[in-house]
Motif scaffolding. Structure first.
Motif, PDB file in Angstrom:
ATOM      1  N   GLY A   6       0.821  -1.216   0.000  1.00 19.20           N
ATOM      2  CA  GLY A   6       0.000   0.000   0.000  1.00 19.20           C
ATOM      3  C   GLY A   6       0.847   1.255   0.000  1.00 19.20           C
ATOM      4  O   GLY A   6       0.565   2.212  -0.739  1.00 19.20           O
ATOM      5  N   CYS A   7       1.907   1.264   0.793  1.00 20.41           N
ATOM      6  CA  CYS A   7       2.825   2.419   0.825  1.00 20.41           C
ATOM      7  C   CYS A   7       3.529   2.590  -0.521  1.00 20.41           C
ATOM      8  O   CYS A   7       3.690   3.717  -1.001  1.00 20.41           O
ATOM      9  CB  CYS A   7       3.852   2.255   1.945  1.00 20.41           C
ATOM     10  N   ALA A   8       3.923   1.483  -1.143  1.00 20.46           N
ATOM     11  CA  ALA A   8       4.587   1.554  -2.446  1.00 20.46           C
ATOM     12  C   ALA A   8       3.626   2.073  -3.519  1.00 20.46           C
ATOM     13  O   ALA A   8       4.000   2.918  -4.343  1.00 20.46           O
ATOM     14  CB  ALA A   8       5.135   0.179  -2.842  1.00 20.46           C
ATOM     15  N   VAL A   9       2.390   1.602  -3.500  1.00 16.29           N
ATOM     16  CA  VAL A   9       1.385   2.077  -4.464  1.00 16.29           C
ATOM     17  C   VAL A   9       1.133   3.565  -4.260  1.00 16.29           C
ATOM     18  O   VAL A   9       1.059   4.334  -5.228  1.00 16.29           O
ATOM     19  CB  VAL A   9       0.079   1.259  -4.350  1.00 16.29           C
ATOM     20  N   GLU A  10       1.034   3.990  -3.015  1.00 20.15           N
ATOM     21  CA  GLU A  10       0.818   5.412  -2.729  1.00 20.15           C
ATOM     22  C   GLU A  10       1.996   6.255  -3.222  1.00 20.15           C
ATOM     23  O   GLU A  10       1.803   7.310  -3.834  1.00 20.15           O
ATOM     24  CB  GLU A  10       0.613   5.621  -1.230  1.00 20.15           C
ATOM     25  N   ALA A  11       3.210   5.796  -2.983  1.00 16.65           N
ATOM     26  CA  ALA A  11       4.404   6.539  -3.425  1.00 16.65           C
ATOM     27  C   ALA A  11       4.471   6.607  -4.948  1.00 16.65           C
ATOM     28  O   ALA A  11       4.788   7.661  -5.516  1.00 16.65           O
ATOM     29  CB  ALA A  11       5.663   5.888  -2.862  1.00 16.65           C
ATOM     30  N   LEU A  12       4.164   5.503  -5.624  1.00 14.90           N
ATOM     31  CA  LEU A  12       4.166   5.498  -7.084  1.00 14.90           C
ATOM     32  C   LEU A  12       3.072   6.389  -7.647  1.00 14.90           C
ATOM     33  O   LEU A  12       3.284   7.109  -8.634  1.00 14.90           O
ATOM     34  CB  LEU A  12       4.016   4.075  -7.621  1.00 14.90           C
ATOM     35  N   THR A  13       1.903   6.348  -7.036  1.00 10.46           N
ATOM     36  CA  THR A  13       0.804   7.208  -7.471  1.00 10.46           C
ATOM     37  C   THR A  13       1.204   8.668  -7.381  1.00 10.46           C
ATOM     38  O   THR A  13       0.978   9.449  -8.307  1.00 10.46           O
ATOM     39  CB  THR A  13      -0.462   6.951  -6.621  1.00 10.46           C
ATOM     40  N   TYR A  14       1.827   9.038  -6.264  1.00  8.29           N
ATOM     41  CA  TYR A  14       2.278  10.424  -6.076  1.00  8.29           C
ATOM     42  C   TYR A  14       3.357  10.785  -7.102  1.00  8.29           C
ATOM     43  O   TYR A  14       3.334  11.872  -7.694  1.00  8.29           O
ATOM     44  CB  TYR A  14       2.790  10.624  -4.651  1.00  8.29           C
ATOM     45  N   ALA A  15       4.286   9.865  -7.352  1.00 10.69           N
ATOM     46  CA  ALA A  15       5.359  10.130  -8.320  1.00 10.69           C
ATOM     47  C   ALA A  15       4.807  10.278  -9.734  1.00 10.69           C
ATOM     48  O   ALA A  15       5.308  11.091 -10.515  1.00 10.69           O
ATOM     49  CB  ALA A  15       6.393   9.011  -8.268  1.00 10.69           C
ATOM     50  N   LEU A  16       3.784   9.508 -10.076  1.00 13.63           N
ATOM     51  CA  LEU A  16       3.239   9.534 -11.427  1.00 13.63           C
ATOM     52  C   LEU A  16       2.248  10.667 -11.661  1.00 13.63           C
ATOM     53  O   LEU A  16       2.156  11.190 -12.767  1.00 13.63           O
ATOM     54  CB  LEU A  16       2.555   8.194 -11.749  1.00 13.63           C
ATOM     55  N   SER A  17       1.496  11.032 -10.617  1.00 15.11           N
ATOM     56  CA  SER A  17       0.411  12.004 -10.822  1.00 15.11           C
ATOM     57  C   SER A  17       0.481  13.236  -9.942  1.00 15.11           C
ATOM     58  O   SER A  17      -0.252  14.192 -10.172  1.00 15.11           O
ATOM     59  CB  SER A  17      -0.943  11.312 -10.580  1.00 15.11           C
TER      60      SER A  17
END
Length: 132
Positions: free
Chosen positions: A39-50
């Motif tokens: 969940g933390c990795a998905v959140e970090a990737l989401t923030y990095a991408l969008s």
């Protein structure tokens, strides 16, 4: 990975805490049932991408193999619509694989539909990769 990058696709690999000699803090080593790291990795990737904390139009597809497949399936199931994922795929990750061996309609369906396609795709790309 090079072909994916050339196509404009970003790849990220998550190494679970304590795996591959990653340092640990405290006693929280790898545990296959823990999905909070994903969940933390998905959140970090989401923030990095969008640039947003939560995905409006999720673009992340979570793929896991073996134990990673079990963790990916657990995360997708536990988080549900709040997972921040466009999709999840589990290769060879099963909590009840013996059920796939029973003579059931679902097992017969798997043996004749998606398993041959998966085996062909893996054989063509992993076992004998294209030379371009």
């Amino acid at each position: 990975a090079r072909r994916a990058n050339a196509a404009g696709i970003t790849l990220a690999v998550m190494v679970a805490r304590g795996m591959m000699r990653t340092p640990l803090r405290g006693m929280d080593s790898f545990h296959g049932a823990r999905t909070s790291d994903v969940g933390c990795a998905v959140e970090a990737l989401t923030y990095a991408l969008s640039g947003r904390r939560q995905a409006v139009d999720p673009q992340i597809v979570l793929v896991g193999f073996s134990m990673g497949g079990i963790v990916a399936a657990n995360y997708a199931a536990k988080a549900g619509t709040d997972a921040g994922l466009a999709g999840a795929l589990s290769f060879s990750g099963s909590l009840c694989s013996e059920k796939l061996l029973l003579p059931t309609r679902a097992a017969a369906h798997a043996l004749t539909t998606w398993q041959p396609a998966l085996a062909w795709g893996l054989k063509a790309t992993v076992v004998k990769p294209n030379q371009y």
